[in-house]
Design a protein around this motif. Structure first.
Motif, PDB file in Angstrom:
ATOM      1  N   SER A   1     -46.547 -23.667 -58.123  1.00  0.00           N
ATOM      2  CA  SER A   1     -46.163 -24.771 -57.244  1.00  0.00           C
ATOM      3  C   SER A   1     -46.988 -24.769 -55.957  1.00  0.00           C
ATOM      4  O   SER A   1     -47.396 -25.826 -55.460  1.00  0.00           O
ATOM      5  CB  SER A   1     -44.673 -24.682 -56.911  1.00  0.00           C
TER       6      SER A   1
ATOM      7  N   LYS B   1     -42.803 -27.399 -62.852  1.00  0.00           N
ATOM      8  CA  LYS B   1     -41.574 -27.852 -63.519  1.00  0.00           C
ATOM      9  C   LYS B   1     -41.694 -27.715 -65.036  1.00  0.00           C
ATOM     10  O   LYS B   1     -40.731 -27.342 -65.709  1.00  0.00           O
ATOM     11  CB  LYS B   1     -41.290 -29.308 -63.146  1.00  0.00           C
ATOM     12  N   SER B   2     -42.865 -28.024 -65.554  1.00  0.00           N
ATOM     13  CA  SER B   2     -43.081 -27.905 -66.993  1.00  0.00           C
ATOM     14  C   SER B   2     -43.011 -26.448 -67.432  1.00  0.00           C
ATOM     15  O   SER B   2     -42.443 -26.116 -68.473  1.00  0.00           O
ATOM     16  CB  SER B   2     -44.450 -28.503 -67.373  1.00  0.00           C
TER      17      SER B   2
ATOM     18  N   THR C   1     -49.845 -27.480 -58.922  1.00  0.00           N
ATOM     19  CA  THR C   1     -49.021 -28.684 -58.779  1.00  0.00           C
ATOM     20  C   THR C   1     -47.565 -28.384 -59.104  1.00  0.00           C
ATOM     21  O   THR C   1     -47.259 -27.529 -59.934  1.00  0.00           O
ATOM     22  CB  THR C   1     -49.503 -29.811 -59.728  1.00  0.00           C
ATOM     23  N   LYS C   2     -46.685 -29.122 -58.459  1.00  0.00           N
ATOM     24  CA  LYS C   2     -45.256 -28.985 -58.734  1.00  0.00           C
ATOM     25  C   LYS C   2     -44.924 -29.515 -60.128  1.00  0.00           C
ATOM     26  O   LYS C   2     -43.979 -29.044 -60.766  1.00  0.00           O
ATOM     27  CB  LYS C   2     -44.447 -29.749 -57.679  1.00  0.00           C
ATOM     28  N   LYS C   3     -45.717 -30.476 -60.592  1.00  0.00           N
ATOM     29  CA  LYS C   3     -45.502 -31.031 -61.936  1.00  0.00           C
ATOM     30  C   LYS C   3     -45.676 -29.939 -62.994  1.00  0.00           C
ATOM     31  O   LYS C   3     -44.855 -29.807 -63.905  1.00  0.00           O
ATOM     32  CB  LYS C   3     -46.482 -32.169 -62.193  1.00  0.00           C
TER      33      LYS C   3
END
Length: 350
Positions: free
Chosen positions: A244, A253-254, A248-250
């Motif tokens: 994160s 999360k995945s 990326t935070k994306k």
């Protein structure tokens, strides 16, 4: 038409469909029967005798050309038959095509005369005619022998030069030969007896290239990284935090949603390496059991590399691992994941 005794054609006519039947290992009679049932042949309204005679003629032609196909540059230089360049390319390309099922059975085995005699088992298992299995076996052995006798710079380019093959056929399934050599090199450098610093000349076997059995046995202990709830949660938290902040935070999360499943896939592969059959399949396991799930998550090679790097870089900070007195597993985990990461990224063709 029935009274024709001799028919001469220049350049030589080669029927691609009959060539396919010959390559697939069918006998002349089997090929004739298959051709007789073909709709295109039926429209010609020719007798079985004509089809049989034509098939025999084509098969004689293929047997005549086979010695040149085994050394492709000779095909262009031979003076027996006039064969257009585009037809020569087709003959070579098809001759060196392989069935994935057959090659999978051959990988990891020494291509010896004894194995060639036992190809009946592979033929029965893969449902590929024995003659075709023998051709594929001989082609693999021929390619490998030629590589060993050549000063190799790039394997794919060398194979293309020696055997006049396209990029597609100079590669093995989804892996290039360069992928195989790279991954084999990583395993030799890090997973073998000779790769252990404490090893001496007397304890590395004949070549030092034998896998470190102690290491392979310890890999089974790594299941604690997916079975111990405290370790799993702490490790996931550390990995997601790093991703994160640095990426990326994306992706974080995945990773959080799929952390345990992906880790379990990797560690199950590692736990199975104590068995020789699993060692043979390790690269296909990486591809099928880890790379494909990552692609389904729409991760690219870089995102997958970041995930694997984060697994290794954070394992030393696991308090729950230290509390359980399992610090010894850190080196084992790092040794396994570091090589796995490099191999997976190398194999990760978009």
């Amino acid at each position: 038409m029935e009274d024709i005794e001799v028919f001469y054609m220049d350049p030589a006519f080669i029927d691609p469909q009959v060539y396919d039947l010959w390559l697939r290992g069918f006998s002349e009679s089997e090929a004739t029967q298959r051709r007789e049932c073909d709709d295109a042949v039926k429209k010609l309204c020719v007798s079985y005798a004509i089809i049989s005679s034509d098939t025999q003629d084509q098969f004689r032609l293929f047997f005549l050309l086979e010695r040149f196909l085994q050394s492709p540059p000779m095909l262009a230089r031979q003076m027996l038959l006039h064969i257009p360049p585009d037809v020569q390319d087709m003959l070579i390309e098809k001759y060196y095509q392989f069935d994935k099922e057959v090659v999978r059975e051959l990988l990891g085995k020494k291509l010896t005369g004894r194995l060639r005699k036992d190809l009946d088992d592979i033929s029965e298992k893969t449902n590929v005619p024995l003659k075709s299995c023998r051709r594929q076996f001989d082609n693999m052995k021929n390619v490998l022998r030629s590589i060993e006798e050549t000063e190799v710079v790039g394997l794919t380019d060398t194979i293309k030069k020696l055997f006049l093959l396209s990029d597609t056929l100079a590669r093995l399934s989804h892996l290039t030969f360069d992928d195989l050599i790279f991954c084999a090199g990583q395993m030799l450098d890090h997973w073998t007896i000779a790769s252990v610093e404490e090893s001496t000349v007397t304890d590395v076997g004949d070549t030092g290239a034998e896998f470190d059995r102690v290491f392979l046995q310890e890999l089974r202990d790594l299941k604690v990284f997916v079975n111990d709830r405290d370790i799993v949660e702490e490790h996931k938290s550390l990995v997601c935090s790093v991703i994160s902040k640095r990426f990326t935070k994306k992706l974080a999360k995945s990773v959080e949603a799929n952390f345990k499943n992906l880790c379990r896939c990797l560690l199950n592969i590692g736990a199975g390496l104590i068995h020789s059959k699993e060692v043979k399949d390790v690269l296909s396991d990486f591809a099928e059991k880890f790379i494909e799930p990552c692609k389904q998550l729409e991760w690219d090679a870089k995102e997958t590399e970041i995930f694997l790097e984060s697994l290794v870089n954070t394992c030393t900070d696991l308090d729950s691992l230290h509390k359980s007195n399992l610090e010894r597993l850190i080196l084992v985990y790092s040794r396994f994941l570091t090589v796995s990461q490099k191999c997976i990224v190398q194999m990760y063709h978009e």
